[in-house]
Every structure is written in structure tokens, then in C-alpha cells.
Design a protein around this motif. Structure first.
Motif, PDB file in Angstrom:
ATOM      1  N   PHE A 225     -57.250  -8.462  40.745  1.00  0.00           N
ATOM      2  CA  PHE A 225     -56.041  -8.718  39.963  1.00  0.00           C
ATOM      3  C   PHE A 225     -55.141  -7.500  39.876  1.00  0.00           C
ATOM      4  N   PHE A 226     -55.735  -6.304  39.809  1.00  0.00           N
ATOM      5  CA  PHE A 226     -54.914  -5.122  39.573  1.00  0.00           C
ATOM      6  C   PHE A 226     -54.117  -4.686  40.796  1.00  0.00           C
ATOM      7  N   THR A 227     -54.348  -5.287  41.945  1.00  0.00           N
ATOM      8  CA  THR A 227     -53.571  -4.942  43.141  1.00  0.00           C
ATOM      9  C   THR A 227     -52.411  -5.903  43.378  1.00  0.00           C
ATOM     10  N   ARG A 228     -52.338  -6.976  42.626  1.00  0.00           N
ATOM     11  CA  ARG A 228     -51.424  -8.051  42.996  1.00  0.00           C
ATOM     12  C   ARG A 228     -49.946  -7.706  42.780  1.00  0.00           C
ATOM     13  N   VAL A 229     -49.609  -7.018  41.717  1.00  0.00           N
ATOM     14  CA  VAL A 229     -48.214  -6.624  41.512  1.00  0.00           C
ATOM     15  C   VAL A 229     -47.784  -5.628  42.585  1.00  0.00           C
ATOM     16  N   GLY A 230     -48.644  -4.662  42.878  1.00  0.00           N
ATOM     17  CA  GLY A 230     -48.324  -3.687  43.922  1.00  0.00           C
ATOM     18  C   GLY A 230     -48.140  -4.329  45.284  1.00  0.00           C
ATOM     19  N   GLU A 231     -48.992  -5.301  45.610  1.00  0.00           N
ATOM     20  CA  GLU A 231     -48.876  -5.994  46.897  1.00  0.00           C
ATOM     21  C   GLU A 231     -47.569  -6.776  46.971  1.00  0.00           C
ATOM     22  N   ALA A 232     -47.167  -7.396  45.864  1.00  0.00           N
ATOM     23  CA  ALA A 232     -45.904  -8.134  45.858  1.00  0.00           C
ATOM     24  C   ALA A 232     -44.724  -7.193  46.046  1.00  0.00           C
ATOM     25  N   LEU A 233     -44.757  -6.043  45.374  1.00  0.00           N
ATOM     26  CA  LEU A 233     -43.657  -5.084  45.485  1.00  0.00           C
ATOM     27  C   LEU A 233     -43.539  -4.528  46.899  1.00  0.00           C
ATOM     28  N   ALA A 234     -44.654  -4.370  47.571  1.00  0.00           N
ATOM     29  CA  ALA A 234     -44.647  -3.773  48.918  1.00  0.00           C
ATOM     30  C   ALA A 234     -43.799  -4.588  49.883  1.00  0.00           C
ATOM     31  N   SER A 235     -43.714  -5.893  49.659  1.00  0.00           N
ATOM     32  CA  SER A 235     -42.982  -6.751  50.586  1.00  0.00           C
ATOM     33  C   SER A 235     -41.469  -6.557  50.514  1.00  0.00           C
ATOM     34  N   ALA A 236     -40.983  -6.004  49.402  1.00  0.00           N
ATOM     35  CA  ALA A 236     -39.542  -5.775  49.252  1.00  0.00           C
ATOM     36  C   ALA A 236     -39.218  -4.298  49.050  1.00  0.00           C
ATOM     37  N   GLU A 237     -40.181  -3.457  49.313  1.00  0.00           N
ATOM     38  CA  GLU A 237     -40.050  -2.026  49.018  1.00  0.00           C
ATOM     39  C   GLU A 237     -38.830  -1.389  49.679  1.00  0.00           C
ATOM     40  N   ALA A 238     -38.525  -1.779  50.914  1.00  0.00           N
ATOM     41  CA  ALA A 238     -37.439  -1.136  51.660  1.00  0.00           C
ATOM     42  C   ALA A 238     -36.071  -1.414  51.057  1.00  0.00           C
ATOM     43  N   ASP A 239     -35.960  -2.416  50.192  1.00  0.00           N
ATOM     44  CA  ASP A 239     -34.655  -2.826  49.663  1.00  0.00           C
ATOM     45  C   ASP A 239     -34.228  -2.039  48.427  1.00  0.00           C
ATOM     46  N   TYR A 240     -35.136  -1.240  47.852  1.00  0.00           N
ATOM     47  CA  TYR A 240     -34.845  -0.620  46.561  1.00  0.00           C
ATOM     48  C   TYR A 240     -35.258   0.846  46.512  1.00  0.00           C
ATOM     49  N   ASP A 241     -34.626   1.557  45.573  1.00  0.00           N
ATOM     50  CA  ASP A 241     -35.005   2.938  45.278  1.00  0.00           C
ATOM     51  C   ASP A 241     -35.978   2.999  44.110  1.00  0.00           C
ATOM     52  N   VAL A 242     -35.782   2.097  43.143  1.00  0.00           N
ATOM     53  CA  VAL A 242     -36.582   2.143  41.920  1.00  0.00           C
ATOM     54  C   VAL A 242     -36.779   0.732  41.381  1.00  0.00           C
ATOM     55  N   VAL A 243     -37.960   0.520  40.812  1.00  0.00           N
ATOM     56  CA  VAL A 243     -38.288  -0.728  40.116  1.00  0.00           C
ATOM     57  C   VAL A 243     -38.534  -0.384  38.647  1.00  0.00           C
ATOM     58  N   VAL A 244     -37.909  -1.141  37.750  1.00  0.00           N
ATOM     59  CA  VAL A 244     -38.142  -0.977  36.305  1.00  0.00           C
ATOM     60  C   VAL A 244     -38.824  -2.246  35.812  1.00  0.00           C
ATOM     61  N   MET A 245     -40.033  -2.102  35.270  1.00  0.00           N
ATOM     62  CA  MET A 245     -40.790  -3.256  34.780  1.00  0.00           C
ATOM     63  C   MET A 245     -40.898  -3.217  33.264  1.00  0.00           C
ATOM     64  N   ASP A 246     -40.375  -4.260  32.631  1.00  0.00           N
ATOM     65  CA  ASP A 246     -40.480  -4.420  31.178  1.00  0.00           C
ATOM     66  C   ASP A 246     -41.758  -5.198  30.894  1.00  0.00           C
TER      67      ASP A 246
END
Length: 392
Positions: A225-246
Motif C-alpha cells: 500500500f505504501f508504494t501506490r501513491v508514489g507509483e501513480a505519481l511516477a507516471s506523470a512525473e515529467a509534467d510537473y516540477d512540484v506536487v502539493v498533497m493536502d
């Protein structure tokens, strides 16, 4: 005797329906159904401050016909749209002596910055801090993805989403991290009315991850479970400089997965004894649970962790004592600047706006400037930390 037993499910359901209808009517009044929410234009003085140049230089560019042409109002005042600001950044970057002067985002070799904003206790200003941070970074030229992980979805509401009406068929991060047939992250990203700011909104669907993870752990279904958010972010990583998670105000599987994906952690703190005591319990729980995640292979290394004091009243003696206590305990891990308690921030929230969205004329000048200066100072410290993480 008449049975007066209270059916709490019926009562709560009735109240929820009435409240939802009233909120929908309120939203329709603020923003008609077919209207698209837009961001206000910015004065040339505001734009000059954002770009770090003189207003006279912007006037010179305008007179020379270089860059976007601003809207001219009474008295020759110039106003720029968010798209104009980005166009000016691109123009100025071309002639800059140092790369990244006007477009400060990632360069080759820089990793995606993922900032989680957390607190165990509601009312700490977590969503307000997240929203102002994401919006200011977008105005500063960073490509920002905001993710609302709180099922209450206040961050989403601030950006024009009403979960029970706008996300009837899903569309939260849950869709990208669920254990059965997840969708690509790009499929649930929405553009906002802020140039450079995209959002993954939230709603109650996010709670499904909390319910499904225990079963997945038992069945050993899919990745941990603890890898799932990171794996999802990796797929769009090239499109952004920073992610802010509330993050939600609880330390569940969703928050732990977000913390595992993070490169930095921002903890909001209201400087009162009960809030600090609650934070103490939160830190103890976080340490214990994330220690278990680390032993299971989770990455718990961060570029930085900072506490930001929110809803701060400088004239409040007990609050000052609490801030001093925190600084003596945590040293440099407490941001130097604080988010002041202000009627400007709370009044803007009534219309689902932030200080970067509201017209300054809605407040007395001193009230607005005092509030925006504190917000900008906090956000400036955070972006400095991010730049340092990139080695600058």
C-alpha cells in the motif's frame, strides 16, 4: 405511548441532503452552472513583484510591443492575466544571464518535489496553507500538481469542485491507486483556472483505500500500500516540477502512502496547548507507523521537514510562549515566518477563494497587505527549501 426513538441514520441523511442542496444553490449563485471560473487580472505592480523586475521595465516592454499586451484601464493602469505573466516569464528567461531566473522549475537531473502537508488535528490551517502554497508556486512559474487526499475535499471546493455533484463517477486519486484495475494518473488530472496549476480533486471515494487496504494486505494483492501513491505519481512525473498533497487529518493508509511518496513534509501547527499536545501524539504515531513501513522497504528519507505556525496572533501572549517553546525544541525545523490569523483569509474563504484570487479592494489595504505578506513570506521559505533540494 408514542415511540420517539430517534433514527440517527434517517436524521443525518436528511440533514446531509438539505445541506447539499443549500451548498449547491450557494455555488450556483457564486458561479452560474455554465460559467467557467476564472482568475482575476493582476496589476503591473503585482506582476513586477512576481517577476522580480521594476514596474518601469514592464512599461518599457509594453511600449516597445514586446511580450503580451496588457489590458489598459483608467489612468493608464496596466493589468495582466495569468497567461500574460507566464508569457512574460518565457520572454524574460530568453534574455536572462542565469538559467532559471524567471522559469525556476526543474532542470535536467532534478527530481520531482513532492510536498505533503499534514496535521492530525482539524482546524490547523492545513488546507489554507496547501492552497496558498500551490497557487503561489504556480504564479511563480512552477508547474504544480495539487492532490486533494482529504475525503472532506475542502481543497477541491476552493478550486471550484463540489464533490457530491462534480465527481459522481469517480475522478479522485483513489482511481489511480486502487487495487483492482487502477487508471492512469493523467486520466484524473484537471486543469484549473490558475495557469501552471493542475488538480486531482477529492471526495469520499478516498475512504475506499482505507477500507480495501487491510484486505489487500491479507490477500497480498498487488504492490504494498505504501508504494501506490508514489507509483501513480511516477507516471506523470515529467509534467510537473512540484506536487502539493493536502492530506487528511488522520494517520491512515492514505497518509502513510503519501508520506512514502514525499520528498518533503510540512506540518501545520496552531500555537495553542491542546493543538501542540495533539501534534505530540501525531508525531509519536507517525514515528512508530512509518518505522514499520521503513522496515518493510518504504523510503522514509526526506529533503526537509518543517513546522509552520498558522493562525498566529502576535499580540496573544500564550501563543507567543508556545511559538518560543516550539522554536527551542525544534530549532531550524520551525519556519521563521508564520501565517497570521486574518479576517482577509477567512472572508475570502466564504466565497471559496484565496488571497491570490480575491480583489484587494474587498478589504482595507492594511488588512490585506498584512495577510498577504505573511503568506508570501511562508511560501518564499518553502520554495527556497525546494531550490536548495535541487542544489541551488
Amino acid at each position: 405511548m408514542k415511540d420517539t426513538t430517534l433514527r440517527i441514520d434517517t436524521l443525518v441523511g436528511d440533514h446531509a441532503q438539505k445541506l447539499s442542496e443549500r451548498l449547491q444553490a450557494h455555488r450556483a449563485q457564486l458561479f452560474p452552472p455554465n460559467a467557467q471560473r476564472t482568475l482575476r487580472t493582476f496589476t503591473s505592480g503585482e506582476v513586477a513583484t512576481l517577476l522580480g523586475v521594476k514596474d518601469a521595465y514592464l512599461r518599457k516592454l509594453h511600449l516597445e510591443g514586446r511580450g503580451p499586451q496588457p489590458e489598459i484601464r483608467a489612468g493608464g493602469r496596466r493589468y495582466y492575466s495569468p497567461q500574460d505573466i507566464q508569457a512574460l516569464r518565457t520572454l524574460l528567461e530568453q534574455g536572462a544571464k542565469s538559467p532559471g531566473t524567471y522559469l525556476p522549475g526543474r532542470r535536467e537531473g532534478d527530481k520531482l518535489q513532492v510536498i505533503t502537508v499534514i496535521n492530525f488535528k482539524g482546524g490547523s490551517g492545513k488546507t489554507t496553507t496547501s492552497a496558498h502554497l500551490a497557487q503561489k508556486m504556480a504564479l511563480d512559474g512552477y508547474r504544480v500538481l495539487a492532490i486533494d487526499l482529504d475525503p472532506q475535499a475542502s481543497f477541491s471546493a476552493l478550486h471550484g469542485f463540489q464533490p457530491e455533484f462534480d465527481l459522481l463517477d469517480g475522478g479522485t486519486l483513489y482511481d489511480a491507486i486502487r487495487y483492482d484495475d487502477p487508471v492512469p494518473l493523467r486520466d484524473i488530472i484537471h486543469k484549473t483556472y490558475f495557469t501552471n496549476l493542475d488538480i486531482v480533486p477529492g471526495n469520499l471515494d478516498l475512504m475506499e483505500f482505507e477500507h480495501e487496504t487491510p484486505r489487500a494486505l491479507v490477500d497480498r494483492e498487488g504492490s504494498l500500500f505504501f508504494t501506490r501513491v508514489g507509483e501513480a505519481l511516477a507516471s506523470a512525473e515529467a509534467d510537473y516540477d512540484v506536487v502539493v498533497m493536502d492530506c487528511p487529518p488522520q494517520l491512515g493508509f492514505l497518509t502513510m502512502s503519501a508520506l512514502s511518496a514525499a520528498t518533503a513534509v510540512l506540518v501545520t501547527v496552531h500555537p495553542q496547548m491542546l493543538d501542540v499536545m495533539s501534534m505530540c501524539q501525531f508525531l509519536l504515531m507517525t514515528s512508530n507507523l512509518l518505522g514499520v513501513v521503513a522496515e518493510a522497504g518504504g523510503d522514509m528519507s526526506y529533503d526537509w521537514l518543517r513546522y509552520v505556525v498558522t493562525r498566529y496572533e502576535p499580540g496573544d501572549g500564550p501563543q507567543n510562549q508556545m511559538v518560543s517553546f516550539m522554536r527551542s525544541m525544534f530549532g531550524e525545523h520551525v519556519l521563521n515566518n508564520t501565517v497570521l490569523k486574518s479576517t482577509a483569509i477567512s472572508d475570502a474563504g466564504i466565497t471559496k477563494q484565496t488571497l491570490y484570487e480575491v480583489e484587494k479592494t474587498a478589504f482595507t489595504r492594511s488588512t490585506y497587505e498584512r495577510a498577504i505578506e505573511s503568506i508570501n513570506a511562508v511560501n518564499g521559505e518553502i520554495t527556497d527549501l525546494m531550490q536548495q533540494a535541487w542544489g541551488r
